[in-house]
Design a protein around this motif. Structure first.
Motif, PDB file in Angstrom:
ATOM      1  N   GLU A 146     -22.704   0.987  -9.667  1.00 43.69           N
ATOM      2  CA  GLU A 146     -22.050  -0.313  -9.586  1.00 43.69           C
ATOM      3  C   GLU A 146     -22.855  -1.331 -10.375  1.00 43.69           C
ATOM      4  OE1 GLU A 146     -20.687  -1.877  -5.938  1.00 43.69           O
ATOM      5  OE2 GLU A 146     -20.209   0.070  -5.084  1.00 43.69           O
ATOM      6  N   LEU A 147     -22.149  -2.292 -10.967  1.00 51.05           N
ATOM      7  CA  LEU A 147     -22.820  -3.315 -11.754  1.00 51.05           C
ATOM      8  C   LEU A 147     -23.131  -4.571 -10.956  1.00 51.05           C
ATOM      9  CD1 LEU A 147     -20.942  -3.290 -15.182  1.00 51.05           C
ATOM     10  CD2 LEU A 147     -23.080  -2.189 -14.568  1.00 51.05           C
ATOM     11  N   ASN A 148     -22.476  -4.727  -9.839  1.00 53.63           N
ATOM     12  CA  ASN A 148     -22.578  -6.004  -9.149  1.00 53.63           C
ATOM     13  C   ASN A 148     -23.478  -5.952  -7.930  1.00 53.63           C
ATOM     14  OD1 ASN A 148     -20.718  -4.211  -8.079  1.00 53.63           O
ATOM     15  ND2 ASN A 148     -19.676  -5.806  -6.954  1.00 53.63           N
ATOM     16  N   GLY A 149     -23.577  -4.796  -7.274  1.00 53.96           N
ATOM     17  CA  GLY A 149     -24.366  -4.692  -6.063  1.00 53.96           C
ATOM     18  C   GLY A 149     -23.911  -5.673  -5.006  1.00 53.96           C
ATOM     19  N   ALA A 200     -22.098 -12.012  -5.719  1.00 57.38           N
ATOM     20  CA  ALA A 200     -20.733 -12.506  -5.572  1.00 57.38           C
ATOM     21  C   ALA A 200     -20.027 -12.682  -6.904  1.00 57.38           C
ATOM     22  CB  ALA A 200     -20.739 -13.837  -4.819  1.00 57.38           C
ATOM     23  N   ASP A 201     -20.794 -12.808  -7.993  1.00 57.57           N
ATOM     24  CA  ASP A 201     -20.153 -13.066  -9.281  1.00 57.57           C
ATOM     25  C   ASP A 201     -19.787 -11.798 -10.029  1.00 57.57           C
ATOM     26  OD1 ASP A 201     -22.733 -12.345  -9.749  1.00 57.57           O
ATOM     27  OD2 ASP A 201     -23.179 -13.941 -11.177  1.00 57.57           O
ATOM     28  N   GLY A 202     -19.993 -10.638  -9.427  1.00 58.44           N
ATOM     29  CA  GLY A 202     -19.530  -9.398 -10.026  1.00 58.44           C
ATOM     30  C   GLY A 202     -20.339  -8.954 -11.228  1.00 58.44           C
ATOM     31  N   PRO A 203     -19.741  -8.140 -12.088  1.00 60.41           N
ATOM     32  CA  PRO A 203     -20.474  -7.532 -13.208  1.00 60.41           C
ATOM     33  C   PRO A 203     -21.120  -8.528 -14.158  1.00 60.41           C
ATOM     34  CG  PRO A 203     -18.342  -6.488 -12.904  1.00 60.41           C
ATOM     35  CD  PRO A 203     -18.354  -7.683 -12.016  1.00 60.41           C
ATOM     36  N   GLU A 204     -20.545  -9.719 -14.264  1.00 60.54           N
ATOM     37  CA  GLU A 204     -21.067 -10.685 -15.230  1.00 60.54           C
ATOM     38  C   GLU A 204     -22.497 -11.088 -14.911  1.00 60.54           C
ATOM     39  OE1 GLU A 204     -18.326 -13.908 -15.432  1.00 60.54           O
ATOM     40  OE2 GLU A 204     -16.664 -12.653 -16.115  1.00 60.54           O
TER      41      GLU A 204
END
Length: 695
Positions: free
Chosen positions: A400-403, A406-410
């Motif tokens: 996963e990129l976000n872990g 709250a702002d997700g992959p970015e």
């Protein structure tokens, strides 16, 4: 003298001749003579049928040489094998010419015409062909039980379960009770070479253009499984020029060099010696609805890839000929007993094994071809965040990129000097990409409208509890909550039910019998179950806007939108229940992406407006205004028509198999897509590194 052949009477004559030959056990010639001298009551009907049957010239029998074989690349026939092999062309041609040749007044056989030609050839009564036919039928007049048993075994091998056929269908499908009845229909139908029997009772018959494909709920085979058909019965299709064979997908795969790092770099050397396929992939697999299902650990992604690279035919021990360089350093879980290696330890070990990394010119060309792997969606090892040269150019992957962000992959990718991709969790399916259940399963509504697998835990626990509560009250929903990894039983023996099915076998069966699979967040925003659903062809229902564009390079946001259903979390919570941190998380900062998402999900425009608020409290307030009252899942899902469901399933059949991690390099699975992407990113990686302000 020539005779005409009436194709419309073929089933009648075929049935009559087959039955008569079975009772009298005579040669074809003698059987027909016996037929012509039968009782006077049947003589008129037999003569009429014979006149119609022989009104056209029969196909010309051609005697193939001992080693004659034809490779047909245009799907108009099959390769004819020598006697003893199970060849479709052999069986079909033997059946086609099993009809006896007509006899003229002079006692010689009538002229026969080869398919597709106008040349005729006379076959005399005393020819070797007819002598062979007579002697063969006499030899078979006494059936040996051992021979019958052997032919029965050949028949089992000839008929293929989980295989269907397409192309060149002769007639509309009929309803049959068994596959044997379907094969019998093909046997007595002129021009029928193949048949397919589906579990719903539909029997399809095909000519020699039919091609095979894997199918979960079908059985198919040739018209006849008799391997002892005579060579003189064969009609050899005309030679067709062969195109140059295309290189196999494995032959074009990038060559991989695996750094031989010590065991301490992998789970601090505490990983058990895991070298077999079953150990690595969670086997042995269980057969569920015709599909091999594996109990793969969700955090073992680096172990699977490491094993694939080490056992790949494309692995090289020569650094200079490698296309991609794999760094096998990873941890499954960060604990005191299994600490990560430090960035300094990793850099020192790599330079000792490959001093070229100190050469700036070599590193500029090859550093971006290196791959770092991590097992977790958060708590990643520190060397994954190494900014020094040339390690800042290395590609990164984790599940996963976000872990927990709250702002997700970015939050993980913006302004970074590297490419960091979200690699799919290990799913329950590791078979060939071409046979992935998402491709093979029937289209349309399934047994259950929707299903849920999991518990009420995690950051989105309230959402999960609402889903479980609704599922318990809905007779169109099924659920599975007893899963070892979910319940903290990792490391224990895989639990089995009263029927002997493991946790993941039950989960897979549930998903393959459901139309929609509900995939709420857990400890992190995505979950292994999402990948399982996409591999198994169950339409995922997702709830967070951060998930809408996070699977680069495996598919685009447009492809993902076509295959899934997006229901904002707040729509199921209403105005009172707590929202997860992702539901209140900010929307994308990239205007181009936001515009794309608004186009892909036009009904959720108000949600995209709400998450643009700069403050979390403001975002939550705006979201509650959009959906002040909660909706029921079943009310939303039952609005999808069968046609809309089929479109989603077709889209899922295209992208789901791209998330498969197969057992080998034979298909374009997630591993192959990753390697091709790394190789193609050379220039883009250098541009990305130069633009980053992080040093």
């Amino acid at each position: 003298m020539k005779f005409r052949f009436n194709q419309q009477l073929t089933p009648v004559i075929c049935g009559a001749l087959v039955g008569l030959l079975a009772v009298v056990k005579l040669s074809p010639r003698a059987a027909r003579d016996e037929l012509l001298t039968s009782s006077s009551e049947a003589e008129e009907s037999i003569n009429a049928a014979k006149e119609a049957l022989f009104s056209q010239p029969l196909p010309q029998p051609r005697l193939p040489s001992q080693d004659r074989s034809v490779d047909n690349s245009a799907n108009v026939g099959r390769r004819v094998q020598p006697q003893g092999e199970s060849s479709r062309s052999l069986s079909q041609s033997a059946q086609q010419l099993r009809r006896p040749p007509p006899v003229s007044q002079s006692g010689s056989a009538g002229a026969a015409t080869a398919p597709g030609t106008h040349d005729t050839v006379s076959v005399s009564e005393g020819s070797p062909m007819l002598q062979a036919a007579g002697s063969q039928s006499q030899e078979q007049s006494v059936r040996d039980p051992a021979q019958e048993a052997e032919e029965a075994l050949q028949d089992e091998k000839c008929v293929k379960k989980h295989e269907g056929r397409s192309g060149g269908e002769l007639e509309s499908p009929s309803k049959e009770k068994t596959y044997k009845a379907c094969r019998k229909r093909c046997l007595c139908l002129d021009g029928c070479h193949y048949w397919t029997y589906w579990t719903d009772g539909n029997c399809h018959v095909f000519d020699n253009r039919a091609t095979s494909f894997p199918a979960l709920d079908a059985t198919s085979g040739p018209a006849s499984c008799n391997k002892r058909a005579r060579k003189e019965d064969l009609v050899i299709p005309p030679d067709i020029p062969r195109a140059a064979p295309a290189p196999s997908i494995q032959a074009t795969m990038p060559k991989v060099y695996v750094y031989e790092l010590p065991d301490k770099f992998r789970n601090y050397g505490r990983t058990p010696d895991c070298k077999s396929v079953d150990c690595v992939f969670g086997g042995p697999p269980e057969s569920v609805l015709g599909v091999d299902i594996w109990s793969s650990n969700q955090f073992h992604m680096p172990l699977l890839l490491h094993w694939r690279f080490e056992n790949s035919p494309r692995r090289t021990l020569d650094i200079d000929e490698a296309d991609v360089f794999v760094v096998p350093a990873y941890n499954f879980k960060l604990e005191k007993e299994t600490p990560c290696a430090t960035p300094e330890e990793v850099k020192k070990a790599l330079i000792e094994l490959n001093p070229r990394l100190k050469n700036r010119q070599w590193a500029k060309a090859k550093a971006s071809r290196h791959l770092l792997m991590d097992a977790r969606g958060w708590e990643t090892c520190n060397y994954m965040w190494e900014f020094s040269w040339p390690f800042r150019l290395f590609h990164r992957i984790n599940i996963e990129l976000n872990g927990m962000l709250a702002d997700g992959p970015e939050g993980w990718t913006d302004n970074k000097p590297w490419f960091w991709y979200q690699f799919p969790y290990p799913s329950v399916y590791h078979g060939p990409v071409e046979s992935a259940p998402a491709k093979m399963r029937p289209r349309g509504p399934a047994r259950y409208l929707w299903c849920f697998s999991g518990t009420g835990r995690g950051q989105a626990g309230y959402l999960r509890q609402m889903i479980m509560l609704e599922c318990n009250k809905c007779n169109r929903c099924a659920k599975e909550t007893s899963i070892a990894e979910v319940n903290g039983r990792i490391g224990e023996e895989v639990g089995r039910d009263s029927k002997g099915l493991s946790d993941y076998a039950r989960l897979a069966k549930l998903k393959m019998q459901s139309t929609f699979c509900i995939e709420p967040p857990g400890d992190t925003i995505t979950r292994k179950s999402l990948i399982d659903s996409m591999n198994l062809g169950c339409i995922p229902v997702i709830f967070e806007h951060q998930e809408l564009d996070m699977f680069e390079p495996f598919f685009t946001a447009e492809e993902f939108a076509a295959a899934v259903v997006y229901i904002p979390e707040v729509q199921l919570i209403g105005e009172n229940g707590p929202l997860s941190l992702w539901a209140k998380g900010p929307g994308t900062k990239h205007r181009t992406l936001e515009k794309r998402l608004r186009t892909l999900y036009p009904a959720q425009g108000a949600i995209f407006d709400a998450v643009k608020h700069p403050e979390e409290s403001g975002r939550e307030e705006e979201l509650r205004k959009v959906h002040p009252k909660r909706s029921k899942l079943v009310d939303i899902l039952k609005t999808f028509s069968p046609e809309e469901i089929k479109k989603k399933q077709e889209a899922l059949a295209e992208i789901g198999p791209r998330l498969v991690v197969s057992l080998d390099d034979s298909g374009r699975d997630a591993v192959r897509i990753l390697l091709d992407t790394i190789v193609s990113n050379d220039e883009a990686a250098r541009e990305r590194e130069a633009k980053s302000t992080l040093k």
